[in-house]
Design a protein around this motif. Sequence first.
Motif, PDB file in Angstrom:
ATOM      1  N   ALA A  34      -2.953   9.766  -7.028  1.00 51.90           N
ATOM      2  CA  ALA A  34      -1.699   8.918  -6.764  1.00 51.90           C
ATOM      3  C   ALA A  34      -0.479   9.330  -8.818  1.00 51.90           C
ATOM      4  O   ALA A  34      -1.418   8.687  -9.546  1.00 51.90           O
ATOM      5  CB  ALA A  34      -2.015   7.239  -6.859  1.00 51.90           C
ATOM      6  N   ILE A  36       2.300   8.360 -10.573  1.00 51.56           N
ATOM      7  CA  ILE A  36       3.272   7.810 -11.143  1.00 51.56           C
ATOM      8  C   ILE A  36       4.564   7.718 -11.968  1.00 51.56           C
ATOM      9  O   ILE A  36       4.655   7.690 -13.367  1.00 51.56           O
ATOM     10  CB  ILE A  36       2.915   5.909 -11.831  1.00 51.56           C
ATOM     11  CG1 ILE A  36       2.176   5.341 -10.806  1.00 51.56           C
ATOM     12  CG2 ILE A  36       4.089   4.862 -11.788  1.00 51.56           C
ATOM     13  CD1 ILE A  36       1.583   3.523 -11.191  1.00 51.56           C
ATOM     14  N   VAL A  63      -0.037  10.903  -4.071  1.00 51.58           N
ATOM     15  CA  VAL A  63       1.482  10.821  -3.017  1.00 51.58           C
ATOM     16  C   VAL A  63       2.478  10.368  -4.421  1.00 51.58           C
ATOM     17  O   VAL A  63       1.226  10.482  -5.822  1.00 51.58           O
ATOM     18  CB  VAL A  63       0.770   9.499  -2.418  1.00 51.58           C
ATOM     19  CG1 VAL A  63       0.382   8.700  -2.955  1.00 51.58           C
ATOM     20  CG2 VAL A  63       2.005   8.077  -2.471  1.00 51.58           C
ATOM     21  N   THR A  64       3.431  10.187  -4.847  1.00 53.67           N
ATOM     22  CA  THR A  64       4.347  10.544  -5.905  1.00 53.67           C
ATOM     23  C   THR A  64       5.046   8.159  -5.958  1.00 53.67           C
ATOM     24  O   THR A  64       5.790   8.538  -4.540  1.00 53.67           O
ATOM     25  CB  THR A  64       5.218  10.950  -5.677  1.00 53.67           C
ATOM     26  OG1 THR A  64       4.519  12.141  -6.449  1.00 53.67           O
ATOM     27  CG2 THR A  64       6.193  10.503  -7.514  1.00 53.67           C
ATOM     28  N   HIS A  65       4.839   7.608  -6.587  1.00 53.28           N
ATOM     29  CA  HIS A  65       5.262   5.930  -6.917  1.00 53.28           C
ATOM     30  C   HIS A  65       6.118   6.634  -7.480  1.00 53.28           C
ATOM     31  O   HIS A  65       5.850   6.884  -8.991  1.00 53.28           O
ATOM     32  CB  HIS A  65       4.113   5.068  -6.916  1.00 53.28           C
ATOM     33  CG  HIS A  65       3.073   5.127  -5.740  1.00 53.28           C
ATOM     34  ND1 HIS A  65       3.320   4.061  -5.186  1.00 53.28           N
ATOM     35  CD2 HIS A  65       1.935   5.973  -6.116  1.00 53.28           C
ATOM     36  CE1 HIS A  65       2.066   3.916  -4.149  1.00 53.28           C
ATOM     37  NE2 HIS A  65       1.597   5.174  -5.032  1.00 53.28           N
ATOM     38  N   GLU A  66       7.976   6.846  -7.279  1.00 52.80           N
ATOM     39  CA  GLU A  66       8.859   6.637  -8.101  1.00 52.80           C
ATOM     40  C   GLU A  66       9.279   5.477  -8.429  1.00 52.80           C
ATOM     41  O   GLU A  66       9.587   4.363  -7.802  1.00 52.80           O
ATOM     42  CB  GLU A  66       9.694   7.361  -7.374  1.00 52.80           C
ATOM     43  CG  GLU A  66       9.482   9.111  -7.077  1.00 52.80           C
ATOM     44  CD  GLU A  66      11.060  10.254  -6.445  1.00 52.80           C
ATOM     45  OE1 GLU A  66      11.642   9.254  -6.590  1.00 52.80           O
ATOM     46  OE2 GLU A  66      10.444  11.018  -5.935  1.00 52.80           O
ATOM     47  N   MET A  67       9.552   5.051  -9.772  1.00 53.51           N
ATOM     48  CA  MET A  67       9.740   3.671 -10.056  1.00 53.51           C
ATOM     49  C   MET A  67      11.472   4.161 -10.840  1.00 53.51           C
ATOM     50  O   MET A  67      11.603   5.026 -11.538  1.00 53.51           O
ATOM     51  CB  MET A  67       8.628   3.024 -11.485  1.00 53.51           C
ATOM     52  CG  MET A  67       7.341   3.396 -10.181  1.00 53.51           C
ATOM     53  SD  MET A  67       7.359   2.350  -8.486  1.00 53.51           S
ATOM     54  CE  MET A  67       5.575   2.784  -8.326  1.00 53.51           C
ATOM     55  N   GLU A  75       5.379  -5.577 -13.546  1.00 55.55           N
ATOM     56  CA  GLU A  75       5.598  -4.856 -12.181  1.00 55.55           C
ATOM     57  C   GLU A  75       4.902  -3.104 -11.956  1.00 55.55           C
ATOM     58  O   GLU A  75       3.803  -3.228 -10.759  1.00 55.55           O
ATOM     59  CB  GLU A  75       6.678  -4.521 -11.524  1.00 55.55           C
ATOM     60  CG  GLU A  75       7.447  -6.084 -11.811  1.00 55.55           C
ATOM     61  CD  GLU A  75       9.422  -5.884 -10.999  1.00 55.55           C
ATOM     62  OE1 GLU A  75      10.255  -6.152 -10.721  1.00 55.55           O
ATOM     63  OE2 GLU A  75       9.465  -5.129 -11.458  1.00 55.55           O
ATOM     64  N   VAL A  79       1.086  -2.642  -9.744  1.00 59.64           N
ATOM     65  CA  VAL A  79       1.256  -1.107  -9.029  1.00 59.64           C
ATOM     66  C   VAL A  79       0.124  -0.819  -9.412  1.00 59.64           C
ATOM     67  O   VAL A  79      -0.720   0.238  -8.432  1.00 59.64           O
ATOM     68  CB  VAL A  79       2.183  -0.357  -9.156  1.00 59.64           C
ATOM     69  CG1 VAL A  79       2.479   1.183  -8.623  1.00 59.64           C
ATOM     70  CG2 VAL A  79       3.645  -0.801  -8.662  1.00 59.64           C
ATOM     71  N   LEU A  83      -3.568   0.801  -7.081  1.00 57.44           N
ATOM     72  CA  LEU A  83      -4.134   1.816  -6.441  1.00 57.44           C
ATOM     73  C   LEU A  83      -5.402   1.623  -7.048  1.00 57.44           C
ATOM     74  O   LEU A  83      -6.193   2.653  -6.455  1.00 57.44           O
ATOM     75  CB  LEU A  83      -3.191   3.230  -7.505  1.00 57.44           C
ATOM     76  CG  LEU A  83      -1.897   2.865  -6.840  1.00 57.44           C
ATOM     77  CD1 LEU A  83      -0.880   3.883  -8.031  1.00 57.44           C
ATOM     78  CD2 LEU A  83      -1.936   4.038  -6.199  1.00 57.44           C
ATOM     79  N   ASP A  86      -7.583   0.889  -3.592  1.00 55.38           N
ATOM     80  CA  ASP A  86      -7.224   1.867  -2.791  1.00 55.38           C
ATOM     81  C   ASP A  86      -8.157   2.692  -2.525  1.00 55.38           C
ATOM     82  O   ASP A  86      -9.338   4.011  -3.878  1.00 55.38           O
ATOM     83  CB  ASP A  86      -5.927   2.650  -3.127  1.00 55.38           C
ATOM     84  CG  ASP A  86      -5.129   2.864  -1.645  1.00 55.38           C
ATOM     85  OD1 ASP A  86      -6.483   3.677  -0.980  1.00 55.38           O
ATOM     86  OD2 ASP A  86      -4.179   3.594  -1.361  1.00 55.38           O
ATOM     87  N   ILE A  92      -5.693   8.786 -10.765  1.00 53.14           N
ATOM     88  CA  ILE A  92      -4.704   7.534 -10.727  1.00 53.14           C
ATOM     89  C   ILE A  92      -3.337   8.638 -12.605  1.00 53.14           C
ATOM     90  O   ILE A  92      -4.382   8.818 -13.280  1.00 53.14           O
ATOM     91  CB  ILE A  92      -4.744   6.143 -10.858  1.00 53.14           C
ATOM     92  CG1 ILE A  92      -5.151   5.431  -9.778  1.00 53.14           C
ATOM     93  CG2 ILE A  92      -2.918   5.161 -11.585  1.00 53.14           C
ATOM     94  CD1 ILE A  92      -5.165   4.098 -10.340  1.00 53.14           C
TER      95      ILE A  92
END
Length: 286
Positions: A34, A36, A63-67, A75, A79, A83, A86, A92
């Motif tokens: 993952a 971020i 998976v890319t979490h774009e913030m 916040e 996240v 993760l 998960d 990460i």
Amino acid sequence: MTLLDGKSLSAVLERDLTEQIAALVSQGVTPGLAVILVGNNPASCAYVQMKAKACKRVGIYSVTHEMPSKITQDELLSVIEILNNDPNIDGILVQLPLPAHIQTSKVLEAINPKKDVDGFHPFNIGRLSVNVDTFVPATPLGVMNLLQSYDIDVSGKDVVIVGMSNIVGKPLASLMLNAGASVSCCHILTRDVKQYTKNADIVCVAVGKVGLLSADMIKEGAVVIDIGINRLESGVLVGDVDFESVAPKSSFITPVPGGVGPMTIVTLLQNTYKAAMYRLEQRMQV
């Protein structure tokens, strides 16, 4: 003078890693990474895309979490906590730099050390410093693997590292010390860098300043590792070393691009595979 070809070596390592991951998948574990990404820094976005493509090549689920850049620290920490819990995510990675209103140290410390494939958590940095198996930052470990592949033994050698970031310089110094080198560290407060570099067997530069290392700063036959990456106004990528003048005087030298950069990516993939192997071992112990 011999070029230390990280691009070719990384391709070989990727092929080996693809086979190892396929064997792991056959046992019911697909490595998961993952990433971020906070904000839309062009360089960060480009790095994240390269990592995603590399994961796909070797069989790692990513998976890319774009913030948004205005995300609060709390916040972002929430996240990371999700993760951490998960079971399908083994690694990460928080793409740096983060916006100024977020404490980078707090964010990195929030990552489960067993999922810290970047090797930036204080727990893993501590284990590295005492030479215990751990996750090691990808760029420094990539440098060591590149040297090893060309049979360049650092044991007993005088090594100078210019640039003391937590990401590259400091962990690279630990790796060199662990391998038996005598290490001198130069940074922004060093009065005369040349006094250190001119007698070194191996010079590593990781600052981000074009032409920082010139031919008069190294001895004949030195090994030169250029970790810096800079984009000129013309769009051309160069390192921290004045390659044209330094290369003829060196015995080995990394090109930019095509030297340390590709090794960083493949080492991150190897760290993610290592984390997935931990998951398999835990499953087998149950």
